[in-house]
Design a protein around this motif. Structure first.
Motif, PDB file in Angstrom:
ATOM      1  N   PRO A 302       0.799  -1.231   0.000  1.00  0.00           N
ATOM      2  CA  PRO A 302       0.000   0.000   0.000  1.00  0.00           C
ATOM      3  C   PRO A 302       0.827   1.274   0.000  1.00  0.00           C
ATOM      4  O   PRO A 302       0.344   2.310  -0.477  1.00  0.00           O
ATOM      5  CB  PRO A 302      -0.817  -0.124   1.298  1.00  0.00           C
ATOM      6  N   ALA A 303       2.035   1.242   0.534  1.00  0.00           N
ATOM      7  CA  ALA A 303       2.865   2.450   0.505  1.00  0.00           C
ATOM      8  C   ALA A 303       3.134   2.885  -0.929  1.00  0.00           C
ATOM      9  O   ALA A 303       3.088   4.081  -1.251  1.00  0.00           O
ATOM     10  CB  ALA A 303       4.180   2.208   1.252  1.00  0.00           C
ATOM     11  N   GLN A 304       3.412   1.929  -1.805  1.00  0.00           N
ATOM     12  CA  GLN A 304       3.639   2.251  -3.205  1.00  0.00           C
ATOM     13  C   GLN A 304       2.378   2.832  -3.836  1.00  0.00           C
ATOM     14  O   GLN A 304       2.433   3.837  -4.549  1.00  0.00           O
ATOM     15  CB  GLN A 304       4.070   0.993  -3.968  1.00  0.00           C
ATOM     16  N   ASP A 305       1.238   2.188  -3.574  1.00  0.00           N
ATOM     17  CA  ASP A 305      -0.025   2.666  -4.142  1.00  0.00           C
ATOM     18  C   ASP A 305      -0.356   4.074  -3.666  1.00  0.00           C
ATOM     19  O   ASP A 305      -0.727   4.950  -4.464  1.00  0.00           O
ATOM     20  CB  ASP A 305      -1.166   1.729  -3.744  1.00  0.00           C
ATOM     21  N   LEU A 306      -0.229   4.302  -2.344  1.00  0.00           N
ATOM     22  CA  LEU A 306      -0.603   5.600  -1.796  1.00  0.00           C
ATOM     23  C   LEU A 306       0.352   6.693  -2.254  1.00  0.00           C
ATOM     24  O   LEU A 306      -0.070   7.810  -2.554  1.00  0.00           O
ATOM     25  CB  LEU A 306      -0.645   5.532  -0.268  1.00  0.00           C
ATOM     26  N   ALA A 307       1.652   6.377  -2.313  1.00  0.00           N
ATOM     27  CA  ALA A 307       2.618   7.385  -2.760  1.00  0.00           C
ATOM     28  C   ALA A 307       2.355   7.776  -4.210  1.00  0.00           C
ATOM     29  O   ALA A 307       2.378   8.962  -4.566  1.00  0.00           O
ATOM     30  CB  ALA A 307       4.035   6.851  -2.597  1.00  0.00           C
TER      31      ALA A 307
END
Length: 322
Positions: A302-307
């Motif tokens: 999710p960090a990749q998606d949110l960033a």
């Protein structure tokens, strides 16, 4: 309240691949430093086993957002002319919980997955890597081709897919992209032979990459398998390689490429060199000589998606201003 909906065209227009590669490198470094904490994703089997519903929450304090990726995954959809992955990333303001935007998720996934592979490839692949094998010929194959061309002097690209006709059509669509020769091959071993870079981006549940095909100095991005029972690489790939995870905790729960190799005795979890964010930061070594085989195991997080979604939202707002 009118929450903007940002479509796939907006995603690709506002976040070009080179910028996304740098963003994914910074994001993975932050995850490995402990600046971002993420729960494991939740996957629910739906439609009598025909598909999955995924909920992937997270928070990025530095970007002042939190949110979740909400997607469905139906493997048979391409035969219906529908994307395999469909859904949205919902962003909220961290200060007061106000919804900020809905960002189309399949395009973000395709873009950030390839960009994360490229961020890993920058620190693990030989500088002179010029030959690329892509096993798979779908959306992720296209974004990975773009990403690899952005970070290495690739001149020869071999595309393999289970359906040679589809692989040939893919190669024709991407012919001479970035000055590279792109061609389809009928056999995965032929694609991988002497390749400096290998990207596996299939939906296969069983190995389509064999370790004895790899040449010294190869770097492999294992991307397509994402649960404990599926794999794209056989155990010999892991046995021969220096292995880096995206997030080790997630890999121990979900990475069949690693877990099945452990069961077979080809690999131990102690053999994991570290997380790719640590290699980017320099707290664990990356490639140390040109003969090593290296592997980056991608799962997505999710960090990749949110960033990526946060960057799309911010850039879309800027370009929309008069």
């Amino acid at each position: 309240m009118n929450v903007p909906v940002l479509d796939s065209d907006t995603v690709f227009r506002t976040l070009p691949m080179p910028a996304c590669i740098d963003l994914m490198a910074a994001t993975q470094a932050a995850v490995s430093r402990g600046d971002i904490e993420l729960p494991l994703r939740s996957m629910l089997t739906v439609a009598d086993g025909a598909g999955y519903f995924g909920v992937m929450p997270g928070e990025i304090g530095a970007d002042e957002v939190f949110g979740a990726k909400l997607v469905t995954l139906f493997p048979d959809n391409p035969s219906r002319g529908i994307p395999t992955v469909q859904g949205y990333i919902l962003l909220f303001n961290r200060a007061d919980g106000t919804p900020l935007a809905l960002v189309e998720a399949a395009s973000v996934t395709a873009l950030r997955t390839a960009a994360a592979s490229a961020a890993a490839t920058r620190v693990l692949a030989r500088q002179d890597a010029s030959t690329l094998a892509v096993l798979g010929c779908g959306v992720l194959a296209a974004t990975h081709l773009e990403a690899m061309l952005a970070i290495r002097p690739v001149r020869d690209v071999r595309i393999w897919g289970r359906d040679l006709e589809k692989a040939t059509a893919f190669a024709e669509r991407h012919a001479d992209q970035g000055g590279a020769r792109v061609r389809a091959v009928a056999d995965p071993a032929e694609a991988v032979a002497d390749a400096h870079l290998v990207c596996t981006v299939t939906g296969s549940h069983t190995p389509i990459l064999r370790g004895d095909w790899l040449s010294p100095g190869a770097h492999v991005n294992l991307v397509g398998a994402h649960n404990p029972a599926t794999r794209e690489a056989d155990g010999v790939v892991l046995e021969r390689a220096r292995v880096y995870t995206e997030i080790t905790e997630f890999a121990l729960a979900e990475a069949g490429d690693l877990l099945l190799a452990v069961e077979e005795g080809h690999f131990t979890l102690d053999d994991i060199v570290g997380e790719i964010g640590q290699a980017i930061e320099g707290t664990v070594p990356g490639r140390t000589d040109d003969s090593q085989i290296t592997v980056y195991k991608s799962l997505g997080n999710p960090a990749q998606d949110l960033a990526a979604a946060r960057a799309v939202y911010a850039r879309a707002r800027t370009t929309a201003r008069p």
